[in-house]
Design an enzyme around this catalytic site. Structure first.
Site, PDB file in Angstrom:
ATOM      1  N   GLY A  60       1.133  -1.141  -0.060  1.00 26.18           N
ATOM      2  CA  GLY A  60      -0.131  -0.195  -0.272  1.00 26.18           C
ATOM      3  C   GLY A  60       0.782   1.655   0.340  1.00 26.18           C
ATOM      4  O   GLY A  60       2.727   1.326  -0.168  1.00 26.18           O
ATOM      5  N   GLY A  61       0.160   1.927   0.043  1.00 24.56           N
ATOM      6  CA  GLY A  61       0.935   3.892   0.231  1.00 24.56           C
ATOM      7  C   GLY A  61       2.587   4.089   1.304  1.00 24.56           C
ATOM      8  O   GLY A  61       3.240   4.553   0.795  1.00 24.56           O
ATOM      9  N   MET A  62       1.845   3.282   2.736  1.00 21.68           N
ATOM     10  CA  MET A  62       2.544   3.234   3.477  1.00 21.68           C
ATOM     11  C   MET A  62       3.217   1.934   3.577  1.00 21.68           C
ATOM     12  O   MET A  62       4.273   2.107   4.474  1.00 21.68           O
ATOM     13  CB  MET A  62       1.819   3.862   5.410  1.00 21.68           C
ATOM     14  N   GLY A  63       2.952   1.205   3.258  1.00 21.74           N
ATOM     15  CA  GLY A  63       3.758  -0.401   3.505  1.00 21.74           C
ATOM     16  C   GLY A  63       3.638  -1.424   2.945  1.00 21.74           C
ATOM     17  O   GLY A  63       2.492  -1.712   1.779  1.00 21.74           O
ATOM     18  N   LYS A 102       5.288  -6.556   8.692  1.00 22.96           N
ATOM     19  CA  LYS A 102       5.121  -6.428   7.841  1.00 22.96           C
ATOM     20  C   LYS A 102       6.358  -4.498   7.974  1.00 22.96           C
ATOM     21  O   LYS A 102       6.913  -4.958   8.739  1.00 22.96           O
ATOM     22  CB  LYS A 102       4.144  -5.584   8.427  1.00 22.96           C
ATOM     23  N   ASP A 121     -11.474  -0.730  16.562  1.00 25.27           N
ATOM     24  CA  ASP A 121     -11.309  -0.938  15.591  1.00 25.27           C
ATOM     25  C   ASP A 121     -12.084  -2.493  14.936  1.00 25.27           C
ATOM     26  O   ASP A 121     -11.257  -3.120  13.879  1.00 25.27           O
ATOM     27  CB  ASP A 121     -10.325  -0.499  14.123  1.00 25.27           C
ATOM     28  N   VAL A 175       3.372  -6.320   2.157  1.00 28.24           N
ATOM     29  CA  VAL A 175       3.600  -6.835   4.256  1.00 28.24           C
ATOM     30  C   VAL A 175       4.376  -8.286   3.236  1.00 28.24           C
ATOM     31  O   VAL A 175       3.430  -8.753   1.887  1.00 28.24           O
ATOM     32  CB  VAL A 175       2.125  -7.780   4.275  1.00 28.24           C
TER      33      VAL A 175
END
Length: 493
Positions: free
Chosen positions: A19-22, A39, A132, A24
């Site tokens: 994704g944009g930040m990380g 991660k 969440d 896996v």
């Protein structure tokens, strides 16, 4: 991060999602020779202070939680400006994937919720509020075990002065499953997670969360609008389950149950005997050959919540191998959460993207109530009669008390409270107070404190008398509820 060795121990092997930040990765712990999920924050994530802080928060929060229903965190570190988190590699499907195929059978939804309560209770006991709880953060393994993941926005309320990662409501949680207090930027506590559980139960039973629309509209509904009645959308839901979901979805946290363990007991009381196979979950999407025609049977009164194979035929892209789903879930902790329904920002688009080899046939696994967290007292339910049977069942159709209590006395009392409301014998607002007092009785009973349980029963009797005098409870309703309270008291002697 390319394929590499971290800290001389963790070998990354295969990119599962990004994704944009990380990212896996599927990896292996070379020291212990076991598979792991790794991660890693990307360069963009490292430059984003909030993402980095949430990444660190997830590591420190999840590492302190060891429980069969929580995804385990093994290690955390930094190498060459790459922060990484080593986690348990879990194979399975998210509850979100299951719900995307349609409503779940009632018993399957109950089984998932019971196990989720076990995990939530363990987190709360450690002072952790997840914040969440939603279908996308619950994984069902092939063995039927539910695991909670993604503690990236969790709060540790017992650590005074700690940054709570306050931010815009649409970025701290998923709007479809967000509590009113989160939407308003207010303080959170364990009841916040129980609201998320209520939304998740609603989605499992109806196929959709309680509120729909754009994110801001959904937040407004969470704060101001009652959810559509559950039994209007799913008539076969038991009355007492409908009542519990309504309590979990109360706008005011003070009107919700306060203890995940008590909620767990109420849910478990509606299930068949623990360990009995309840429903099936197809783990693999690839069938071995042509599917046989469906077995003949009567038409279902709702949209076939138990027909999992039919929904799989209609939605072939939804049944994916579980490792990719887990990878996308893990990324939620280091990316901004989406604003329109809680789905991963980078969702797979075709089965070909999966890295898990297809099995020769689709394994079908019974979902059971895993007896992993023993409690001092377990509510012993009896097997529920099917909702639709060839012969009518007067005892299930009638609201009048049966000569034989339908379930555990505490469950029968909760059912009776709701029946009095439905019959116009009890003021609905007064019923909330009665349910809270029954919760207190159940909690003391579960903890084995008979004296305190008797004291709570006395308070409940006093409240019934008060409601009778105040005109909020009819004489007939008072007699029926008093008889149910007598049965609860007799159980303690």
């Amino acid at each position: 991060m390319s394929r590499r060795l971290l800290s001389g121990r963790y070998q990354s092997e295969e990119l599962l999602g990004s994704g944009g930040m990380g990212e896996v990765w599927r990896g292996r712990d070379l020291r212990l020779d076991r598979p792991v999920a790794i991660k890693v924050l990307t360069a963009a994530g490292v430059r984003e202070p909030m993402a980095a802080e949430r990444f660190d928060r997830e590591a420190r929060t999840a590492a302190r939680l060891t429980h069969p229903h929580i995804v385990g965190v093994y290690d955390f570190g930094t190498e060459d400006d790459h922060s990484y988190l080593v986690m348990e590699l879990v194979e399975g499907r998210t509850v979100g994937d299951l719900v995307a195929a349609g409503p779940l059978p009632v018993d399957q939804a109950l089984s998932i919720a019971v196990q989720t309560c076990d995990g939530i209770a363990a987190a709360h006991a450690a002072g952790v509020v997840h914040r969440d709880i939603k279908p996308g953060n619950l994984i069902v393994t092939p063995a039927g075990t539910v695991k909670i993941c993604d503690f990236g926005i969790a709060r540790l309320p017992r650590l005074a002065g700690q940054n709570t990662l306050t931010g815009p409501a649409t970025k701290l949680g998923t709007s479809s499953y967000m509590s009113p207090e989160q939407a308003l930027g207010g303080p959170v506590d364990p009841r916040t997670d129980l609201y998320g559980l209520g939304c998740t139960l609603y989605a499992m039973l109806t196929g959709a969360p309680p509120f729909a629309g754009d994110p801001l509209s959904v937040l407004h509904q969470h704060v101001n609008e009652p959810p559509p009645p559950l039994r209007d959308r799913r008539p076969d839901v038991p009355v007492e389950l409908d009542a519990l979901v309504s309590e979990l979805l109360a706008k005011d946290p003070a009107d919700r149950p306060t203890d995940a363990g008590v909620v767990r007991e109420r849910l478990a009381a509606l299930l068949p005997r623990a360990g009995t196979p309840l429903a099936v979950v197809a783990v693999d999407a690839a069938p071995a050959g042509p599917e046989p025609p469906p077995a003949p049977g009567p038409a279902a009164p709702v949209a076939a919540p138990g027909d999992r194979s039919a929904r799989s035929r209609r939605n072939p892209l939804l049944v994916l191998a579980g490792l990719v789903g887990l990878a996308l879930l893990a990324l939620a902790g280091v990316t901004l959460l989406d604003r329109d329904g809680g789905k991963p920002l980078a969702a797979p688009t075709a089965p070909a993207t999966t890295t898990t080899a297809a099995a020769p046939s689709a394994p079908v696994v019974p979902v059971t109530v895993a007896p992993t967290t023993p409690r001092p007292r377990t509510v012993a339910p009896t097997t529920r009669s099917p909702v639709a049977t060839p012969e009518p069942s007067p005892s299930l159709a009638s609201a009048t008390p049966s000569a034989v209590p339908p379930r555990d006395p505490i469950v029968a009392l909760r059912l009776s409270i709701q029946e009095q409301v439905d019959a116009g014998q009890l003021n609905p607002d007064a019923a909330k107070d009665l349910h809270a007092k029954v919760d207190a009785i159940a909690k003391e009973t579960a903890e084995g404190d008979t004296d305190q349980a008797q004291e709570q029963i006395k308070k409940l009797r006093d409240k019934l008398s008060e409601l009778l005098r105040g005109g909020k409870l009819t004489a007939g309703g008072y007699d029926a509820l008093s008889a149910d309270v007598d049965r609860v008291a007799a159980e303690l002697t």
